[in-house]
Design a protein around this motif. Structure first.
Motif, PDB file in Angstrom:
ATOM      1  N   ARG A  76     -77.577  53.299 -39.749  1.00  0.00           N
ATOM      2  CA  ARG A  76     -77.239  51.873 -39.666  1.00  0.00           C
ATOM      3  C   ARG A  76     -77.548  51.228 -41.009  1.00  0.00           C
ATOM      4  NH1 ARG A  76     -80.177  51.361 -34.018  1.00  0.00           N
ATOM      5  NH2 ARG A  76     -78.873  52.884 -32.956  1.00  0.00           N
ATOM      6  N   LEU A  77     -76.516  50.650 -41.574  1.00  0.00           N
ATOM      7  CA  LEU A  77     -76.652  50.027 -42.892  1.00  0.00           C
ATOM      8  C   LEU A  77     -76.678  48.513 -42.720  1.00  0.00           C
ATOM      9  CD1 LEU A  77     -73.970  52.130 -44.824  1.00  0.00           C
ATOM     10  CD2 LEU A  77     -76.314  52.759 -44.191  1.00  0.00           C
ATOM     11  N   TYR A  78     -77.626  47.884 -43.365  1.00  0.00           N
ATOM     12  CA  TYR A  78     -77.768  46.436 -43.221  1.00  0.00           C
ATOM     13  C   TYR A  78     -77.430  45.723 -44.514  1.00  0.00           C
ATOM     14  CZ  TYR A  78     -80.328  48.076 -39.185  1.00  0.00           C
ATOM     15  OH  TYR A  78     -80.674  48.712 -38.039  1.00  0.00           O
ATOM     16  N   PRO A  88     -70.719  38.398 -41.102  1.00  0.00           N
ATOM     17  CA  PRO A  88     -70.157  39.238 -40.027  1.00  0.00           C
ATOM     18  C   PRO A  88     -70.341  40.731 -40.307  1.00  0.00           C
ATOM     19  CG  PRO A  88     -68.407  38.278 -41.366  1.00  0.00           C
ATOM     20  CD  PRO A  88     -69.698  37.663 -41.859  1.00  0.00           C
ATOM     21  N   ASN A  89     -70.619  41.080 -41.549  1.00  0.00           N
ATOM     22  CA  ASN A  89     -70.772  42.501 -41.896  1.00  0.00           C
ATOM     23  C   ASN A  89     -72.210  42.881 -42.161  1.00  0.00           C
ATOM     24  OD1 ASN A  89     -67.901  42.686 -41.911  1.00  0.00           O
ATOM     25  ND2 ASN A  89     -67.936  41.762 -43.940  1.00  0.00           N
ATOM     26  N   SER A  90     -73.122  42.208 -41.495  1.00  0.00           N
ATOM     27  CA  SER A  90     -74.539  42.483 -41.796  1.00  0.00           C
ATOM     28  C   SER A  90     -75.005  43.810 -41.220  1.00  0.00           C
ATOM     29  CB  SER A  90     -75.419  41.336 -41.308  1.00  0.00           C
ATOM     30  OG  SER A  90     -75.255  41.145 -39.926  1.00  0.00           O
ATOM     31  N   LEU A  91     -74.240  44.370 -40.292  1.00  0.00           N
ATOM     32  CA  LEU A  91     -74.603  45.681 -39.741  1.00  0.00           C
ATOM     33  C   LEU A  91     -73.382  46.591 -39.761  1.00  0.00           C
ATOM     34  CD1 LEU A  91     -76.216  47.779 -38.053  1.00  0.00           C
ATOM     35  CD2 LEU A  91     -75.511  46.523 -36.019  1.00  0.00           C
ATOM     36  N   GLU A  92     -73.553  47.772 -40.324  1.00  0.00           N
ATOM     37  CA  GLU A  92     -72.489  48.788 -40.264  1.00  0.00           C
ATOM     38  C   GLU A  92     -73.100  50.059 -39.685  1.00  0.00           C
ATOM     39  OE1 GLU A  92     -69.325  51.210 -43.103  1.00  0.00           O
ATOM     40  OE2 GLU A  92     -70.831  49.918 -44.031  1.00  0.00           O
ATOM     41  N   THR A  93     -72.471  50.574 -38.646  1.00  0.00           N
ATOM     42  CA  THR A  93     -72.999  51.778 -38.005  1.00  0.00           C
ATOM     43  C   THR A  93     -72.136  52.966 -38.390  1.00  0.00           C
ATOM     44  OG1 THR A  93     -73.799  50.444 -36.178  1.00  0.00           O
ATOM     45  CG2 THR A  93     -73.621  52.805 -35.782  1.00  0.00           C
ATOM     46  N   LEU A  94     -72.763  54.016 -38.905  1.00  0.00           N
ATOM     47  CA  LEU A  94     -72.034  55.227 -39.287  1.00  0.00           C
ATOM     48  C   LEU A  94     -72.426  56.353 -38.344  1.00  0.00           C
ATOM     49  CD1 LEU A  94     -72.508  55.138 -43.166  1.00  0.00           C
ATOM     50  CD2 LEU A  94     -70.518  54.378 -41.857  1.00  0.00           C
ATOM     51  N   ASP A 136     -87.085  41.518 -33.458  1.00  0.00           N
ATOM     52  CA  ASP A 136     -87.402  42.630 -34.358  1.00  0.00           C
ATOM     53  C   ASP A 136     -86.144  43.318 -34.880  1.00  0.00           C
ATOM     54  OD1 ASP A 136     -86.560  43.874 -32.089  1.00  0.00           O
ATOM     55  OD2 ASP A 136     -88.203  45.334 -32.015  1.00  0.00           O
ATOM     56  N   ASP A 137     -85.010  42.644 -34.803  1.00  0.00           N
ATOM     57  CA  ASP A 137     -83.805  43.192 -35.426  1.00  0.00           C
ATOM     58  C   ASP A 137     -84.115  43.416 -36.913  1.00  0.00           C
ATOM     59  OD1 ASP A 137     -81.232  43.073 -36.959  1.00  0.00           O
ATOM     60  OD2 ASP A 137     -80.386  42.845 -34.958  1.00  0.00           O
ATOM     61  N   PRO A 138     -83.729  44.579 -37.445  1.00  0.00           N
ATOM     62  CA  PRO A 138     -84.081  44.863 -38.850  1.00  0.00           C
ATOM     63  C   PRO A 138     -83.508  43.870 -39.854  1.00  0.00           C
ATOM     64  CG  PRO A 138     -83.424  46.863 -37.713  1.00  0.00           C
ATOM     65  CD  PRO A 138     -83.120  45.728 -36.780  1.00  0.00           C
ATOM     66  N   ARG A 139     -82.546  43.075 -39.448  1.00  0.00           N
ATOM     67  CA  ARG A 139     -82.003  42.078 -40.379  1.00  0.00           C
ATOM     68  C   ARG A 139     -82.805  40.788 -40.373  1.00  0.00           C
ATOM     69  NH1 ARG A 139     -76.287  42.295 -37.594  1.00  0.00           N
ATOM     70  NH2 ARG A 139     -77.749  42.602 -35.880  1.00  0.00           N
ATOM     71  N   MET A 140     -83.693  40.658 -39.403  1.00  0.00           N
ATOM     72  CA  MET A 140     -84.462  39.413 -39.273  1.00  0.00           C
ATOM     73  C   MET A 140     -85.575  39.369 -40.328  1.00  0.00           C
ATOM     74  SD  MET A 140     -83.527  37.378 -36.697  1.00  0.00           S
ATOM     75  CE  MET A 140     -84.696  36.780 -35.464  1.00  0.00           C
ATOM     76  N   PRO A 141     -85.892  38.179 -40.829  1.00  0.00           N
ATOM     77  CA  PRO A 141     -86.978  38.062 -41.815  1.00  0.00           C
ATOM     78  C   PRO A 141     -88.349  38.022 -41.136  1.00  0.00           C
ATOM     79  CG  PRO A 141     -86.050  35.908 -41.401  1.00  0.00           C
ATOM     80  CD  PRO A 141     -85.242  36.874 -40.559  1.00  0.00           C
ATOM     81  N   THR A 142     -88.391  38.483 -39.899  1.00  0.00           N
ATOM     82  CA  THR A 142     -89.658  38.488 -39.164  1.00  0.00           C
ATOM     83  C   THR A 142     -90.508  39.679 -39.592  1.00  0.00           C
ATOM     84  OG1 THR A 142     -88.526  39.716 -37.433  1.00  0.00           O
ATOM     85  CG2 THR A 142     -88.764  37.349 -37.104  1.00  0.00           C
ATOM     86  N   ILE A 143     -91.807  39.569 -39.372  1.00  0.00           N
ATOM     87  CA  ILE A 143     -92.687  40.697 -39.680  1.00  0.00           C
ATOM     88  C   ILE A 143     -92.260  41.883 -38.815  1.00  0.00           C
ATOM     89  CG2 ILE A 143     -95.074  41.522 -39.547  1.00  0.00           C
ATOM     90  CD1 ILE A 143     -96.011  38.808 -40.434  1.00  0.00           C
TER      91      ILE A 143
END
Ligand code: ATP
Ligand code: MG
Length: 594
Positions: free
Chosen positions: A508-510, A531-537, A323-330
């Protein structure tokens, strides 16, 4: 871009309309969505769910969610539960009342002479509906069907190893070699098959095979394996079975047992269709028989839609989980704040074609944006803050401004936001040395603070390292709504958060999970991971009303994008659902986003 327009928005629906007109199934339409519980569902499955449940809904029919749980080695109860959850999330408010019905009483154990059908109509009551159907519920019936095939001389027990079976099958252009056991007597086959069932033989030592045609151009008809031995515990039937049916045998018969009329699957099953029909025909089952129809699977740029590859990302901890927000899963899309209605709109928009194509990920984001623009409440948040001080407002002065909650929806009303002498604005909204046509804040320049005053930057204060740390401005105190210069135009408007009332938050920016649009091509997909699919601010500042934001609710942070409150209860964390505008470059690589 390899997008091909669908040849027909609904060629399957056309066939269904024709079947209805001919009265083929007595006016009944019954579809199914048959996932294997060996992973979580992805957006490709969503296409199939929307198609199958959508047909049932529009034709006044039913759709069974059926676990295709015939391979105990890879399957798991946790996946069963998550699949039910994901399907319910996607269709609950839309086609939940199309779920197939519960059997009346216990499922009969098929005795081989007869079979059972689930009720095709009856109570429309939610309680009468079955959340999930299971192919494993039919293991007894399937076994009896297999015995029937053996008795008809249409199946035999083969002692070749799996490797030998594969090798002897040949290739489309090369004839196959018949099994040395092909001509066993019915009596011997019945005896051996019964002993396979009793667990007398080790894994891989024997199979039950259909007796069709070893020279068939379609290799799937070259005596395909129907049952194999697996001394493995099944997540539902435990240790009761030592033989398990193969997909092709279980699928058509599960369809038949459930009274499915249209068995809709992806194109790779087209070559299996003759076998689907052969099994049902050979058993001489009462008609009408279910029919298989194929459509093109969904392919999406910048991601992979294969459970095996997604599982690898999870197992190798390339992502936080299914369920990672970057995953194309439902599950990933839900956690990221995609509304179910947007996913459905996407599935509708891409249509159903007979030829494979690849859809731009940007189209999915477009559908998400369209839905959220209508529904999301607007809020003020500053992701990368810099201090702005209005020198002509007294210290400690509290003002309030009124902001519209959603300009697209007057019913959403408005709210009061505190405003004061010290504010946070985006670091990006100030440029000491601005490029041409920079209409935000610059030394000596003016900008409107959204819903509040026009301010002019008089001084940029720097730290010892030369970084700007504070902007000192004067406000035109008549420029607020109702003031004499309220209508004075300046070119830029920026958002802000009052420092005294701001809440700290993390954002968190994806970005796209893969840098290449087609990670499946040109080698291992892992080599294309972004490698930059997640950036945490950290240290973001948000308006105080967001303290009450409920997890899962999406807001539009004005000028920034849509963000959803994460599940973390003890602190404010917002996940970026989607940016405000499509910033995907047409050449395909993910853009640098602010
Ligand atoms: P994967 O290749 O990801 O493992 P699968 O086909 O093995 O997927 P199943 O659980 O067997 O997964 O799929 C259930 C149903 O969903 C099948 O009918 C299948 O045709 C359909 N389906 C799977 N992937 C897609 C896709 N990308 N687009 C449309 N339908 C799909
Ligand atoms: Mg499959």
């Amino acid at each position: 871009m390899s997008e091909t327009p669908p040849i027909s928005q609904n060629f399957i629906r056309e066939r269904i309309a024709a079947d209805l007109a001919e009265g083929r199934y007595g006016g009944r339409i019954h579809t199914r969505f048959p996932p294997e519980p060996n992973g979580r569902l992805h957006i490709g499955h969503a296409k199939s769910i929307c198609l199958n449940f959508g047909i049932a809904r529009d034709a006044g029919g039913l759709c069974n969610l059926r676990m295709d749980d015939t391979n105990p080695v890879k399957e798991d109860l946790a996946y069963v539960n998550s699949i039910v959850e994901d399907v319910r999330w996607l269709i609950a408010d839309w086609a939940d009342d199309r779920l197939g019905l519960k059997p009346e009483g216990a499922l009969p154990q098929a005795d081989g002479a007869d079979f059972f059908l689930f009720p095709a109509s009856g109570s429309a009551d939610r309680a009468a509906r079955r959340e999930a159907f299971f192919a494993s519920d039919y293991f007894d019936a399937l076994y009896e069907f297999a015995v029937r095939l053996v008795k008809k001389g249409k199946a035999y027990v083969c002692d070749h190893t799996p490797e030998e079976v594969d090798r002897m099958r040949g290739a489309p252009e090369a004839a196959g070699r018949p099994s040395a056991y092909r001509d066993r007597s019915v009596a011997e086959n019945l005896d051996l098959f019964a002993r396979m069932k009793e667990g007398e033989f080790p894994d891989g030592s024997r199979t039950l095979r259909a007796k069709i045609n070893m020279d068939a151009p379609n290799v799937w008809l070259r005596d395909p394996v129907l049952y194999r031995i697996r001394h493995t515990e099944h997540h539902r039937t435990g240790r009761r079975w030592r033989i398990y049916p193969m997909y092709d045998f279980a699928h058509c018969l599960s369809d038949y047992i459930e009274g499915i009329t249209h068995s809709i699957c992806t194109l790779e099953f087209e070559v299996h269709r003759p076998l689907y029909d052969w099994i049902l025909e050979s058993l001489e089952l009462p008609r009408p028989l279910p029919r298989q129809h194929e459509f093109a699977r969904l392919n999406l740029t910048h991601t992979v839609l294969s459970k095996r590859k997604l599982l690898r990302l999870v197992e190798e901890k390339r992502v936080e989980g299914w369920d990672d927000p970057r995953m194309p899963t439902i599950a990933g899309m839900r956690r990221r704040g995609y509304p179910a209605a947007a996913v459905r709109a996407f599935c509708e928009r891409i249509g159903v074609a007979k030829r494979e194509n690849t859809i731009e990920f940007a189209l999915l984001e477009h559908c998400v944006r369209e839905e959220l623009n209508r529904t999301a409440l607007r809020r003020f948040a500053v992701l990368r803050p810099i201090k702005l001080v209005i020198t002509n407002l007294p210290e400690g002065r509290l003002e309030e401004v009124t902001a519209t909650n959603n300009p697209e929806d007057p019913a959403a009303g408005s709210r009061a936001i505190p405003f004061g002498r010290e504010l946070w604005i985006e670091r990006d909204d100030f440029a000491e040395d601005p490029p041409p046509k920079y209409f935000r804040l610059k030394p000596g320049g003016e900008v409107r603070l959204k819903n509040a005053y026009i301010v002019k930057c008089e001084e940029a204060i720097k730290d010892e390292a030369g970084n700007v740390v504070e902007l000192r401005c004067v406000a035109d105190l008549d420029s607020k709504t109702g003031g004499t210069t309220a209508n004075r135009k300046v070119k830029g408007t920026i958002h802000w958060v009052a420092a005294a009332h701001a809440l700290d938050a993390e954002a968190r920016l994806y970005e796209a999970l893969y840098t290449r649009p087609d990670p499946d091509k040109g080698g291992d997909d892992l080599s294309a991971l972004n490698p930059n699919s997640l950036e945490t601010l950290r240290g973001c500042k948000v308006e105080p009303s967001l303290a009450e934001a409920a997890p899962g609710v999406v807001f539009q942070f004005e000028r920034l994008g849509y963000f959803v409150r994460s599940e973390e209860k003890e602190r404010l964390v917002f996940l970026r659902t989607v940016t405000l505008r499509d910033s995907w470059s047409k050449v395909g690589h993910p853009p640098a986003r602010p």
